[in-house]
Enzyme design. Structure first.
Site, PDB file in Angstrom:
ATOM      1  N   HIS A  22      48.882  44.061  46.739  1.00  0.00           N
ATOM      2  CA  HIS A  22      48.715  45.189  47.628  1.00  0.00           C
ATOM      3  C   HIS A  22      47.408  44.844  48.220  1.00  0.00           C
ATOM      4  O   HIS A  22      46.444  44.488  47.823  1.00  0.00           O
ATOM      5  CB  HIS A  22      48.758  46.452  46.990  1.00  0.00           C
ATOM      6  CG  HIS A  22      47.776  46.800  46.159  1.00  0.00           C
ATOM      7  ND1 HIS A  22      46.552  47.504  46.693  1.00  0.00           N
ATOM      8  CD2 HIS A  22      47.579  47.034  44.832  1.00  0.00           C
ATOM      9  CE1 HIS A  22      45.832  48.075  45.555  1.00  0.00           C
ATOM     10  NE2 HIS A  22      46.420  47.743  44.549  1.00  0.00           N
ATOM     11  N   GLU A  69      49.914  50.923  48.580  1.00  0.00           N
ATOM     12  CA  GLU A  69      50.239  51.048  47.108  1.00  0.00           C
ATOM     13  C   GLU A  69      49.503  52.036  46.790  1.00  0.00           C
ATOM     14  O   GLU A  69      49.877  52.928  45.559  1.00  0.00           O
ATOM     15  CB  GLU A  69      49.794  49.669  46.323  1.00  0.00           C
ATOM     16  CG  GLU A  69      50.308  49.616  45.126  1.00  0.00           C
ATOM     17  CD  GLU A  69      49.082  50.320  44.006  1.00  0.00           C
ATOM     18  OE1 GLU A  69      48.028  50.387  44.544  1.00  0.00           O
ATOM     19  OE2 GLU A  69      49.430  50.729  42.937  1.00  0.00           O
TER      20      GLU A  69
HETATM   21  N1  LIG Z   1      46.765  52.637  38.954  1.00  0.00           N
HETATM   22  C1  LIG Z   1      46.463  51.231  39.298  1.00  0.00           C
HETATM   23  C2  LIG Z   1      45.568  50.595  38.379  1.00  0.00           C
HETATM   24  C3  LIG Z   1      46.046  49.903  37.305  1.00  0.00           C
HETATM   25  C4  LIG Z   1      46.874  49.089  37.434  1.00  0.00           C
HETATM   26  C5  LIG Z   1      47.449  48.510  36.565  1.00  0.00           C
HETATM   27  C6  LIG Z   1      47.185  49.058  35.158  1.00  0.00           C
HETATM   28  I1  LIG Z   1      47.917  48.022  33.373  1.00  0.00           I
HETATM   29  C7  LIG Z   1      46.389  49.800  34.934  1.00  0.00           C
HETATM   30  C8  LIG Z   1      45.601  50.595  36.202  1.00  0.00           C
HETATM   31  C9  LIG Z   1      46.029  51.089  40.623  1.00  0.00           C
HETATM   32  O1  LIG Z   1      45.211  51.866  41.068  1.00  0.00           O
HETATM   33  N2  LIG Z   1      46.701  50.115  41.321  1.00  0.00           N
HETATM   34  O2  LIG Z   1      46.288  50.148  42.699  1.00  0.00           O
HETATM   35 ZN   LIG Z   2      44.162  50.807  42.743  1.00  0.00          ZN
HETATM   36 ZN   LIG Z   3      45.790  48.046  42.682  1.00  0.00          ZN
END
Ligand SMILES: N[C@H](Cc1ccc(I)cc1)C(=O)NO
Ligand SMILES: [Zn+2]
Ligand SMILES: [Zn+2]
Length: 291
Positions: free
Chosen positions: A97, A151
């Site tokens: 993203h 995202e």
């Molecule tokens: N919530 C997610 C952060 C995130 C993504 C994967 C994992 I495993 C743990 C935490 C985020 O902010 N993605 O942009």
């Molecule tokens: Zn994030």
């Molecule tokens: Zn992220």
């Protein structure tokens, strides 16, 4: 299905991949004050990625790059398409993203550099793209590389794209999501997440690692919620995998703050390079399948 048989193509590519290129993409993206889905900076970051991928792929008539407009907000997603040579109806998707967020609220000039979350994922995919181009690789299946908008505000860009693909009966044979690839918070190198993903494809991804990146160790974990864009594709019934930087309890503590910087990822991209290599192996092995 899930055959590994393109060592002659993949192995040289992996040797050509360089962390310095990944660093450059991370630094360039983190230079925007923010890449929030609703700011001018966020819209400009999408335009920047469109131009970067367009410039890289000039001269390839089988490759197109376009923005995917989202009706309810300004930031567009960016979709690069490498049209398959003789099996174009089967589509392989790799995504990351392009938006960022600051947990204290994100306004036009708020600082949210998102070096790890998720410039690292875009940078890993861009380096995989670079070596595929440098080697003149032409897949039999269609490969789509996607920079998702929005995202951080509920997987909204990928939700609209995955819904659109489903509505158009696009035969997506596999999806890989790279969200945070550069902060090495844990002892293993690559963590495969088992929720909102497909276990058969996860086994294939693990085999790609043991085949092409045999010195790397694999961990497994779960998010416990729809933690990135792979969940949008999973919701439409497409097989997904999410290789991730660390165990859930040890990921980058700086994300969603003004401190998610290249420096706070250790001023290196050796970790992200592992994911770039995995993405290239995934794209070529899946992309080389005939019908
Ligand atoms: N919530 C997610 C952060 C995130 C993504 C994967 C994992 I495993 C743990 C935490 C985020 O902010 N993605 O942009
Ligand atoms: Zn994030
Ligand atoms: Zn992220």
């Amino acid at each position: 299905a899930y055959a590994i048989g393109n060592q002659a193509i993949v192995t040289p590519m992996l040797a050509q991949m360089q962390d310095s290129n990944i660093v450059q993409t991370i630094v360039d993206m983190a230079a925007f004050d923010n890449r929030y889905y609703a700011t001018t900076n966020g819209a400009n970051a999408s335009n920047w990625l469109l131009k970067k991928w367009t410039d890289m792929t000039a001269g390839r008539s089988d490759i197109s790059v376009a923005q995917f407009s989202h009706p309810n907000w300004g930031q567009k997603s960016v979709i690069l398409t490498i049209k398959g040579s003789d099996n174009p109806a089967e589509v392989v998707v790799l995504g990351a993203h392009l938006d960022t967020i600051n947990m204290n609220g994100t306004y036009e000039t708020t600082i949210a550099p998102g070096a790890d979350d998720d410039a690292s994922g875009i940078a890993s995919l861009t380096e995989a793209l670079r070596v595929m181009l440098a080697n003149g690789y032409k897949p039999r299946r269609t490969i789509k590389i996607i920079g998702y908008a929005a995202e951080e505000v509920g997987l909204r860009g990928s939700q609209e794209i995955a819904q659109n693909f489903k509505d158009n009966n696009v035969n997506v044979v596999g999806v890989m999501q790279l969200d945070m690839t550069n902060y090495q918070g844990s002892s293993s190198d690559i963590y495969l997440y088992t929720d909102y993903t497909n276990s058969q494809q996860n086994d294939f991804v693990a085999k790609l690692i043991s085949t092409y990146l045999p010195t790397l160790s694999i961990g497994y974990d779960q998010c416990g919620y729809a933690c990135s864009d792979h969940a949008s594709w999973d919701a439409q019934g497409y097989p997904t995998s999410m290789p991730f930087e660390a165990a859930f309890s040890q990921y980058n503590p700086y994300i969603h703050t003004s401190d998610d910087t290249y420096a706070n990822s250790g001023s290196q991209a050796a970790h992200a390079l592992k994911f770039a290599r995995l993405a290239a192996a995934y794209a070529v092995e899946l992309g080389s399948e005939g019908s």
